[in-house]
Write a protein that holds these residues in place. Structure first.
Motif, PDB file in Angstrom:
ATOM      1  N   VAL A  32       0.841  -1.202   0.000  1.00 60.61           N
ATOM      2  CA  VAL A  32       0.000   0.000   0.000  1.00 60.61           C
ATOM      3  C   VAL A  32       0.874   1.248   0.000  1.00 60.61           C
ATOM      4  CG1 VAL A  32      -1.554   1.368   1.445  1.00 60.61           C
ATOM      5  CG2 VAL A  32      -2.026  -1.045   1.075  1.00 60.61           C
ATOM      6  N   TYR A  33       0.457   2.224  -0.767  1.00 62.73           N
ATOM      7  CA  TYR A  33       1.177   3.494  -0.895  1.00 62.73           C
ATOM      8  C   TYR A  33       0.172   4.618  -0.661  1.00 62.73           C
ATOM      9  CZ  TYR A  33       4.031   0.237  -3.619  1.00 62.73           C
ATOM     10  OH  TYR A  33       4.746  -0.855  -4.028  1.00 62.73           O
ATOM     11  N   TRP A  34       0.589   5.632   0.055  1.00 62.99           N
ATOM     12  CA  TRP A  34      -0.231   6.829   0.238  1.00 62.99           C
ATOM     13  C   TRP A  34       0.429   8.006  -0.472  1.00 62.99           C
ATOM     14  CZ3 TRP A  34      -4.999   7.203   2.446  1.00 62.99           C
ATOM     15  CH2 TRP A  34      -5.440   6.138   3.232  1.00 62.99           C
ATOM     16  N   TYR A  35      -0.414   8.752  -1.205  1.00 58.96           N
ATOM     17  CA  TYR A  35       0.030   9.952  -1.906  1.00 58.96           C
ATOM     18  C   TYR A  35      -0.892  11.105  -1.527  1.00 58.96           C
ATOM     19  CZ  TYR A  35       3.122   7.334  -5.073  1.00 58.96           C
ATOM     20  OH  TYR A  35       4.133   6.568  -5.594  1.00 58.96           O
ATOM     21  N   ARG A  36      -0.343  12.308  -1.589  1.00 60.53           N
ATOM     22  CA  ARG A  36      -1.133  13.509  -1.337  1.00 60.53           C
ATOM     23  C   ARG A  36      -1.081  14.384  -2.579  1.00 60.53           C
ATOM     24  NH1 ARG A  36       0.084  17.327   3.804  1.00 60.53           N
ATOM     25  NH2 ARG A  36       2.182  17.335   2.886  1.00 60.53           N
ATOM     26  N   GLN A  37      -2.217  14.962  -2.912  1.00 59.88           N
ATOM     27  CA  GLN A  37      -2.282  15.859  -4.062  1.00 59.88           C
ATOM     28  C   GLN A  37      -2.927  17.165  -3.633  1.00 59.88           C
ATOM     29  OE1 GLN A  37      -4.657  14.617  -7.520  1.00 59.88           O
ATOM     30  NE2 GLN A  37      -3.023  15.384  -8.848  1.00 59.88           N
ATOM     31  N   LEU A  38      -2.105  18.204  -3.632  1.00 59.73           N
ATOM     32  CA  LEU A  38      -2.625  19.530  -3.327  1.00 59.73           C
ATOM     33  C   LEU A  38      -3.259  20.111  -4.590  1.00 59.73           C
ATOM     34  CD1 LEU A  38       0.398  20.759  -1.206  1.00 59.73           C
ATOM     35  CD2 LEU A  38      -1.900  20.287  -0.365  1.00 59.73           C
ATOM     36  N   PRO A  39      -4.175  21.068  -4.448  1.00 61.42           N
ATOM     37  CA  PRO A  39      -4.828  21.659  -5.630  1.00 61.42           C
ATOM     38  C   PRO A  39      -3.796  22.157  -6.640  1.00 61.42           C
ATOM     39  CG  PRO A  39      -5.918  22.391  -3.631  1.00 61.42           C
ATOM     40  CD  PRO A  39      -4.697  21.621  -3.193  1.00 61.42           C
ATOM     41  N   GLU A  40      -4.013  21.796  -7.889  1.00 60.12           N
ATOM     42  CA  GLU A  40      -3.161  22.237  -9.002  1.00 60.12           C
ATOM     43  C   GLU A  40      -1.725  21.718  -8.890  1.00 60.12           C
ATOM     44  OE1 GLU A  40      -4.827  23.650 -11.382  1.00 60.12           O
ATOM     45  OE2 GLU A  40      -6.599  23.730 -10.096  1.00 60.12           O
ATOM     46  N   GLU A  41      -1.496  20.687  -8.095  1.00 59.81           N
ATOM     47  CA  GLU A  41      -0.149  20.124  -7.975  1.00 59.81           C
ATOM     48  C   GLU A  41      -0.164  18.641  -8.295  1.00 59.81           C
ATOM     49  OE1 GLU A  41       1.471  23.122  -4.449  1.00 59.81           O
ATOM     50  OE2 GLU A  41       1.964  20.996  -4.440  1.00 59.81           O
ATOM     51  N   GLY A  42       1.015  18.087  -8.417  1.00 60.93           N
ATOM     52  CA  GLY A  42       1.127  16.666  -8.708  1.00 60.93           C
ATOM     53  C   GLY A  42       0.981  15.809  -7.468  1.00 60.93           C
ATOM     54  N   VAL A  47       4.067   7.572   1.961  1.00 59.28           N
ATOM     55  CA  VAL A  47       4.532   6.404   2.712  1.00 59.28           C
ATOM     56  C   VAL A  47       4.165   5.137   1.954  1.00 59.28           C
ATOM     57  CG1 VAL A  47       2.382   6.308   4.064  1.00 59.28           C
ATOM     58  CG2 VAL A  47       4.474   5.312   5.003  1.00 59.28           C
ATOM     59  N   TYR A  48       5.010   4.114   2.167  1.00 63.21           N
ATOM     60  CA  TYR A  48       4.833   2.805   1.531  1.00 63.21           C
ATOM     61  C   TYR A  48       4.833   1.766   2.642  1.00 63.21           C
ATOM     62  CZ  TYR A  48       6.770  -1.378  -0.909  1.00 63.21           C
ATOM     63  OH  TYR A  48       7.038  -2.641  -1.377  1.00 63.21           O
ATOM     64  N   LEU A  49       3.778   0.937   2.657  1.00 63.17           N
ATOM     65  CA  LEU A  49       3.653  -0.047   3.720  1.00 63.17           C
ATOM     66  C   LEU A  49       3.350  -1.430   3.160  1.00 63.17           C
ATOM     67  CD1 LEU A  49       1.367   2.539   4.480  1.00 63.17           C
ATOM     68  CD2 LEU A  49       2.076   1.710   6.695  1.00 63.17           C
ATOM     69  N   GLN A  50       3.825  -2.422   3.864  1.00 59.97           N
ATOM     70  CA  GLN A  50       3.344  -3.790   3.719  1.00 59.97           C
ATOM     71  C   GLN A  50       2.641  -4.134   5.032  1.00 59.97           C
ATOM     72  OE1 GLN A  50       6.324  -6.623   2.436  1.00 59.97           O
ATOM     73  NE2 GLN A  50       7.411  -5.026   1.322  1.00 59.97           N
ATOM     74  N   LYS A  51       2.040  -5.298   5.065  1.00 63.96           N
ATOM     75  CA  LYS A  51       1.349  -5.713   6.284  1.00 63.96           C
ATOM     76  C   LYS A  51       2.289  -5.609   7.489  1.00 63.96           C
ATOM     77  CE  LYS A  51      -2.831  -7.162   5.043  1.00 63.96           C
ATOM     78  NZ  LYS A  51      -4.078  -6.695   5.691  1.00 63.96           N
ATOM     79  N   GLU A  52       1.883  -4.811   8.459  1.00 63.93           N
ATOM     80  CA  GLU A  52       2.579  -4.630   9.730  1.00 63.93           C
ATOM     81  C   GLU A  52       3.960  -3.991   9.602  1.00 63.93           C
ATOM     82  OE1 GLU A  52       1.284  -7.810  12.819  1.00 63.93           O
ATOM     83  OE2 GLU A  52       1.792  -8.937  10.992  1.00 63.93           O
ATOM     84  N   ASN A  53       4.326  -3.519   8.435  1.00 62.90           N
ATOM     85  CA  ASN A  53       5.646  -2.896   8.273  1.00 62.90           C
ATOM     86  C   ASN A  53       5.558  -1.605   7.478  1.00 62.90           C
ATOM     87  OD1 ASN A  53       7.589  -4.795   9.481  1.00 62.90           O
ATOM     88  ND2 ASN A  53       6.809  -6.207   7.932  1.00 62.90           N
ATOM     89  N   PRO A  70      -2.215  -2.789   9.517  1.00 59.70           N
ATOM     90  CA  PRO A  70      -2.199  -3.926  10.435  1.00 59.70           C
ATOM     91  C   PRO A  70      -2.417  -5.256   9.726  1.00 59.70           C
ATOM     92  CG  PRO A  70      -4.269  -2.724  10.591  1.00 59.70           C
ATOM     93  CD  PRO A  70      -3.381  -1.921   9.678  1.00 59.70           C
ATOM     94  N   LYS A  71      -2.156  -6.312  10.460  1.00 60.65           N
ATOM     95  CA  LYS A  71      -2.314  -7.651   9.910  1.00 60.65           C
ATOM     96  C   LYS A  71      -3.750  -7.871   9.425  1.00 60.65           C
ATOM     97  CE  LYS A  71      -1.512 -12.503  11.099  1.00 60.65           C
ATOM     98  NZ  LYS A  71      -1.061 -13.436  12.170  1.00 60.65           N
ATOM     99  N   GLU A  72      -4.704  -7.367  10.179  1.00 66.23           N
ATOM    100  CA  GLU A  72      -6.099  -7.454   9.783  1.00 66.23           C
ATOM    101  C   GLU A  72      -6.657  -6.041   9.604  1.00 66.23           C
ATOM    102  OE1 GLU A  72      -5.995 -11.564   9.863  1.00 66.23           O
ATOM    103  OE2 GLU A  72      -7.608 -10.241   9.148  1.00 66.23           O
ATOM    104  N   GLY A  73      -7.433  -5.842   8.560  1.00 65.03           N
ATOM    105  CA  GLY A  73      -8.070  -4.549   8.379  1.00 65.03           C
ATOM    106  C   GLY A  73      -7.342  -3.644   7.412  1.00 65.03           C
ATOM    107  N   PRO A  74      -7.925  -2.466   7.206  1.00 64.62           N
ATOM    108  CA  PRO A  74      -7.363  -1.562   6.194  1.00 64.62           C
ATOM    109  C   PRO A  74      -6.126  -0.833   6.681  1.00 64.62           C
ATOM    110  CG  PRO A  74      -9.191  -0.508   7.312  1.00 64.62           C
ATOM    111  CD  PRO A  74      -9.126  -1.910   7.844  1.00 64.62           C
TER     112      PRO A  74
END
Lengths: 115, 112
Positions: A32-42, A47-53, A70-74
């Protein structure tokens, strides 16, 4: 076959409150990867995660932001004591493996508005 | 600092024409390159991936990669109004695993 699911789609918080954003990866995906996009920006990597890490958090602000998968859940992206500058679209993506040829598939995003 | 550069546009082309979108990147060792399309208010959608020098065609889309010049492009043939969107170039840099670094995107407008 459900895609990447994010909720809520829209989130309004007052300054100083906490925001929790959730992401369930595609079936069979464990990265899983999280990205943020501000208005008019890329898109900016957070952050990059695997289960529990947490594999790579080089894009995360040093304060107020945290993420877990977490091991279980989103996966959860948590923003404490939100400020107006946190208003943005937050996208989650997932991949089947951490190899460089695995494309990322994005969810519909959570639009955070801080009032 | 590893970077991906795109002209923000807008790039305007008439319907039926070829749209050419360009992207340069800073890390010569990069191995994976992607083009995403993003409609206003929507999430990025993967449209092309390319990993080796040369051209890769998929329908009306052709991705071109030149690693020596650190340059990747996307051609859209027979452009349609529905192609009007922002096109994001994304690169997987050496040592970054599957993390993608995105350009700021090029806004494409296909005019009737």
């Amino acid at each position: 076959n459900a895609g990447v699911m994010q909720n809520p789609r829209h989130l309004v918080r007052r300054r100083g409150q906490e925001a929790r954003l959730r992401c369930s990866p595609m079936k069979g995906h464990s990265h899983v990867y999280w990205y943020r996009q501000l208005p008019e920006e890329g898109l900016k990597f957070m952050v990059y995660l695997q289960k529990e890490n947490i594999i790579d958090e080089s894009g995360m602000p040093k304060e107020r932001f945290s993420a877990e998968f977490p091991k279980e859940g989103p996966s959860i992206l948590r923003i404490q004591q939100v400020v107006r500058g946190d208003s943005a679209a937050y996208f989650c993506a997932s991949s089947a493996a951490g190899q460089i040829n695995s494309p990322l598939h994005f969810g519909n995003g959570t639009r955070l508005t801080v009032t | 600092q590893k970077e991906v550069e795109q002209n923000s546009g807008p790039l305007s082309v008439p319907e039926g024409a070829i749209a050419s979108l360009n992207c340069t990147y800073s890390d010569r060792g990069s191995q994976s390159f992607f083009w995403y399309r993003q409609y206003s208010g929507k999430s990025p959608e993967l449209i092309m991936s390319i990993y080796s020098n040369g051209d890769k065609e998929d329908g009306r889309f052709t991705a071109q990669l030149n690693k020596a010049s650190q340059y990747v492009s996307l051609l859209i043939r027979d452009s349609q109004p529905s192609d009007s969107a922002t096109y994001l170039c994304a690169v997987s840099f050496t040592g970054g695993g599957n993390k993608l670094t995105f350009g700021t995107g090029t806004q494409l407008k296909v005019e009737l």
